[in-house]
Scaffold this motif. Structure first.
Motif, PDB file in Angstrom:
ATOM      1  N   THR A 180     -13.880  10.463   2.097  1.00  0.00           N
ATOM      2  CA  THR A 180     -13.786  11.665   2.925  1.00  0.00           C
ATOM      3  C   THR A 180     -13.051  12.796   2.211  1.00  0.00           C
ATOM      4  O   THR A 180     -13.141  13.948   2.637  1.00  0.00           O
ATOM      5  CB  THR A 180     -13.100  11.374   4.281  1.00  0.00           C
ATOM      6  OG1 THR A 180     -11.810  10.827   4.043  1.00  0.00           O
ATOM      7  CG2 THR A 180     -13.930  10.401   5.097  1.00  0.00           C
ATOM      8  N   ARG A 181     -12.332  12.467   1.139  1.00  0.00           N
ATOM      9  CA  ARG A 181     -11.653  13.455   0.292  1.00  0.00           C
ATOM     10  C   ARG A 181     -11.864  13.082  -1.168  1.00  0.00           C
ATOM     11  O   ARG A 181     -12.079  11.921  -1.496  1.00  0.00           O
ATOM     12  CB  ARG A 181     -10.144  13.492   0.554  1.00  0.00           C
ATOM     13  CG  ARG A 181      -9.759  13.884   1.933  1.00  0.00           C
ATOM     14  CD  ARG A 181      -9.774  15.374   2.069  1.00  0.00           C
ATOM     15  NE  ARG A 181      -9.281  15.742   3.398  1.00  0.00           N
ATOM     16  CZ  ARG A 181      -9.647  16.825   4.004  1.00  0.00           C
ATOM     17  NH1 ARG A 181     -10.468  17.660   3.443  1.00  0.00           N
ATOM     18  NH2 ARG A 181      -9.176  17.099   5.191  1.00  0.00           N
ATOM     19  N   VAL A 182     -11.764  14.072  -2.033  1.00  0.00           N
ATOM     20  CA  VAL A 182     -11.868  13.848  -3.471  1.00  0.00           C
ATOM     21  C   VAL A 182     -10.466  13.884  -4.057  1.00  0.00           C
ATOM     22  O   VAL A 182      -9.672  14.767  -3.712  1.00  0.00           O
ATOM     23  CB  VAL A 182     -12.761  14.917  -4.143  1.00  0.00           C
ATOM     24  CG1 VAL A 182     -12.781  14.747  -5.649  1.00  0.00           C
ATOM     25  CG2 VAL A 182     -14.168  14.857  -3.575  1.00  0.00           C
ATOM     26  N   THR A 217       0.107  10.095  -0.069  1.00  0.00           N
ATOM     27  CA  THR A 217       0.379   9.334   1.155  1.00  0.00           C
ATOM     28  C   THR A 217      -0.680   8.256   1.321  1.00  0.00           C
ATOM     29  O   THR A 217      -1.765   8.325   0.726  1.00  0.00           O
ATOM     30  CB  THR A 217       0.336  10.259   2.388  1.00  0.00           C
ATOM     31  OG1 THR A 217      -1.002  10.775   2.526  1.00  0.00           O
ATOM     32  CG2 THR A 217       1.334  11.391   2.267  1.00  0.00           C
ATOM     33  N   VAL A 218      -0.376   7.291   2.169  1.00  0.00           N
ATOM     34  CA  VAL A 218      -1.345   6.235   2.463  1.00  0.00           C
ATOM     35  C   VAL A 218      -2.588   6.853   3.097  1.00  0.00           C
ATOM     36  O   VAL A 218      -3.720   6.485   2.759  1.00  0.00           O
ATOM     37  CB  VAL A 218      -0.734   5.157   3.382  1.00  0.00           C
ATOM     38  CG1 VAL A 218      -1.804   4.198   3.891  1.00  0.00           C
ATOM     39  CG2 VAL A 218       0.359   4.389   2.650  1.00  0.00           C
ATOM     40  N   GLY A 219      -2.396   7.817   4.000  1.00  0.00           N
ATOM     41  CA  GLY A 219      -3.536   8.458   4.654  1.00  0.00           C
ATOM     42  C   GLY A 219      -4.463   9.145   3.669  1.00  0.00           C
ATOM     43  O   GLY A 219      -5.686   8.975   3.736  1.00  0.00           O
ATOM     44  N   LEU A 276       0.835  -1.200   0.000  1.00  0.00           N
ATOM     45  CA  LEU A 276       0.000   0.000   0.000  1.00  0.00           C
ATOM     46  C   LEU A 276       0.873   1.254   0.000  1.00  0.00           C
ATOM     47  O   LEU A 276       0.596   2.200  -0.734  1.00  0.00           O
ATOM     48  CB  LEU A 276      -0.944  -0.006   1.206  1.00  0.00           C
ATOM     49  CG  LEU A 276      -1.897   1.169   1.318  1.00  0.00           C
ATOM     50  CD1 LEU A 276      -2.787   1.282   0.079  1.00  0.00           C
ATOM     51  CD2 LEU A 276      -2.747   1.030   2.573  1.00  0.00           C
ATOM     52  N   GLU A 277       1.935   1.237   0.783  1.00  0.00           N
ATOM     53  CA  GLU A 277       2.873   2.367   0.811  1.00  0.00           C
ATOM     54  C   GLU A 277       3.516   2.570  -0.556  1.00  0.00           C
ATOM     55  O   GLU A 277       3.607   3.694  -1.050  1.00  0.00           O
ATOM     56  CB  GLU A 277       3.956   2.133   1.872  1.00  0.00           C
ATOM     57  CG  GLU A 277       4.964   3.247   1.981  1.00  0.00           C
ATOM     58  CD  GLU A 277       4.401   4.541   2.548  1.00  0.00           C
ATOM     59  OE1 GLU A 277       4.856   5.612   2.103  1.00  0.00           O
ATOM     60  OE2 GLU A 277       3.526   4.498   3.422  1.00  0.00           O
TER      61      GLU A 277
END
Length: 107
Positions: free
Chosen positions: A36-38, A25-27, A15-16
Protein backbone atom coordinates in the motif's frame (compact mmCIF):
# COMPACT_ATOMS: atom_id res chain seq x y z
CA UNK A 1 12.17 -13.07 -0.24
CA UNK A 2 9.26 -10.65 0.03
CA UNK A 3 9.17 -8.29 3.01
CA UNK A 4 5.78 -9.65 4.11
CA UNK A 5 7.28 -13.16 4.24
CA UNK A 6 10.14 -11.86 6.36
CA UNK A 7 7.99 -10.00 8.90
CA UNK A 8 5.04 -12.44 9.08
CA UNK A 9 6.62 -14.86 11.61
CA UNK A 10 8.03 -12.10 13.84
CA UNK A 11 6.56 -11.66 17.31
CA UNK A 12 5.21 -8.17 18.06
CA UNK A 13 8.28 -7.10 20.06
CA UNK A 14 10.64 -8.45 17.38
CA UNK A 15 8.68 -6.62 14.68
CA UNK A 16 8.83 -3.40 16.70
CA UNK A 17 12.59 -3.80 17.16
CA UNK A 18 13.04 -4.48 13.44
CA UNK A 19 11.00 -1.39 12.54
CA UNK A 20 13.14 0.73 14.86
CA UNK A 21 16.36 -0.66 13.36
CA UNK A 22 15.25 0.26 9.85
CA UNK A 23 14.01 3.67 10.98
CA UNK A 24 10.25 3.40 10.58
CA UNK A 25 7.08 2.36 12.39
CA UNK A 26 5.45 -1.05 12.39
CA UNK A 27 2.45 0.46 10.59
CA UNK A 28 4.53 1.90 7.77
CA UNK A 29 6.58 -1.29 7.54
CA UNK A 30 3.38 -3.29 7.10
CA UNK A 31 2.14 -0.82 4.47
CA UNK A 32 5.37 -1.33 2.53
CA UNK A 33 5.25 -5.10 3.03
CA UNK A 34 1.72 -5.38 1.69
CA UNK A 35 2.13 -2.92 -1.16
CA UNK A 36 0.00 0.00 0.00
CA UNK A 37 3.10 2.23 0.28
CA UNK A 38 6.47 2.31 -1.45
CA UNK A 39 9.60 2.31 0.68
CA UNK A 40 11.87 5.32 0.38
CA UNK A 41 15.29 4.57 -1.06
CA UNK A 42 16.82 4.91 2.40
CA UNK A 43 14.27 2.56 3.96
CA UNK A 44 14.65 0.02 1.17
CA UNK A 45 18.42 -0.01 1.65
CA UNK A 46 18.12 -0.27 5.43
CA UNK A 47 15.71 -3.20 5.11
CA UNK A 48 18.22 -4.95 2.85
CA UNK A 49 20.99 -4.37 5.40
CA UNK A 50 18.96 -5.43 8.45
CA UNK A 51 17.69 -8.59 6.76
CA UNK A 52 21.19 -9.59 5.71
CA UNK A 53 20.16 -9.33 2.07
CA UNK A 54 17.14 -11.61 2.42
CA UNK A 55 14.86 -8.72 1.39
CA UNK A 56 16.85 -6.87 -1.27
CA UNK A 57 16.19 -3.38 -2.56
CA UNK A 58 14.94 -4.97 -5.78
CA UNK A 59 11.94 -6.31 -3.83
CA UNK A 60 10.97 -3.15 -1.96
CA UNK A 61 11.72 -0.78 -4.89
CA UNK A 62 11.07 -2.93 -8.00
CA UNK A 63 10.76 -0.02 -10.43
CA UNK A 64 13.97 1.83 -9.60
CA UNK A 65 16.07 -0.52 -7.47
CA UNK A 66 18.92 -0.45 -9.98
CA UNK A 67 19.35 3.29 -9.44
CA UNK A 68 19.52 2.79 -5.67
CA UNK A 69 21.87 -0.17 -5.94
CA UNK A 70 24.24 1.72 -8.24
CA UNK A 71 24.36 4.57 -5.74
CA UNK A 72 25.07 2.19 -2.87
CA UNK A 73 27.80 0.46 -4.86
CA UNK A 74 29.48 3.79 -5.55
CA UNK A 75 29.31 4.64 -1.84
CA UNK A 76 30.92 1.32 -0.90
CA UNK A 77 33.67 1.81 -3.48
CA UNK A 78 34.37 5.30 -2.12
CA UNK A 79 34.39 4.09 1.51
CA UNK A 80 36.76 1.25 0.67
CA UNK A 81 39.06 3.59 -1.21
CA UNK A 82 39.27 5.81 1.87
CA UNK A 83 39.99 2.82 4.12
CA UNK A 84 42.65 1.68 1.67
CA UNK A 85 44.36 5.07 1.81
CA UNK A 86 44.75 4.83 5.58
CA UNK A 87 46.24 1.35 5.35
CA UNK A 88 43.89 -0.31 7.84
CA UNK A 89 40.21 -0.72 8.44
CA UNK A 90 38.85 1.05 11.53
CA UNK A 91 38.02 -2.27 13.23
CA UNK A 92 41.52 -3.67 12.74
CA UNK A 93 40.51 -5.97 9.90
CA UNK A 94 42.76 -6.15 6.83
CA UNK A 95 42.27 -3.11 4.67
CA UNK A 96 40.79 -3.58 1.25
CA UNK A 97 41.87 -1.02 -1.30
CA UNK A 98 39.45 -0.37 -4.11
CA UNK A 99 40.08 2.10 -6.90
CA UNK A 100 37.63 2.86 -9.64
CA UNK A 101 37.89 0.15 -12.26
CA UNK A 102 40.25 -1.98 -10.16
CA UNK A 103 39.94 -4.08 -7.03
CA UNK A 104 42.81 -5.55 -5.06
CA UNK A 105 43.34 -6.72 -1.52
CA UNK A 106 46.13 -5.20 0.52
CA UNK A 107 48.57 -7.77 1.84
Amino acid sequence: MELREYIRPLEDEDLEAFALRVGTTVGHLRNVAYGTRVASAALARQIEIETGGQVPVSVTRPKDWHLIWDGCLNQVVNERAIVGQSGAAPNGAPAETVKLGEARHAS
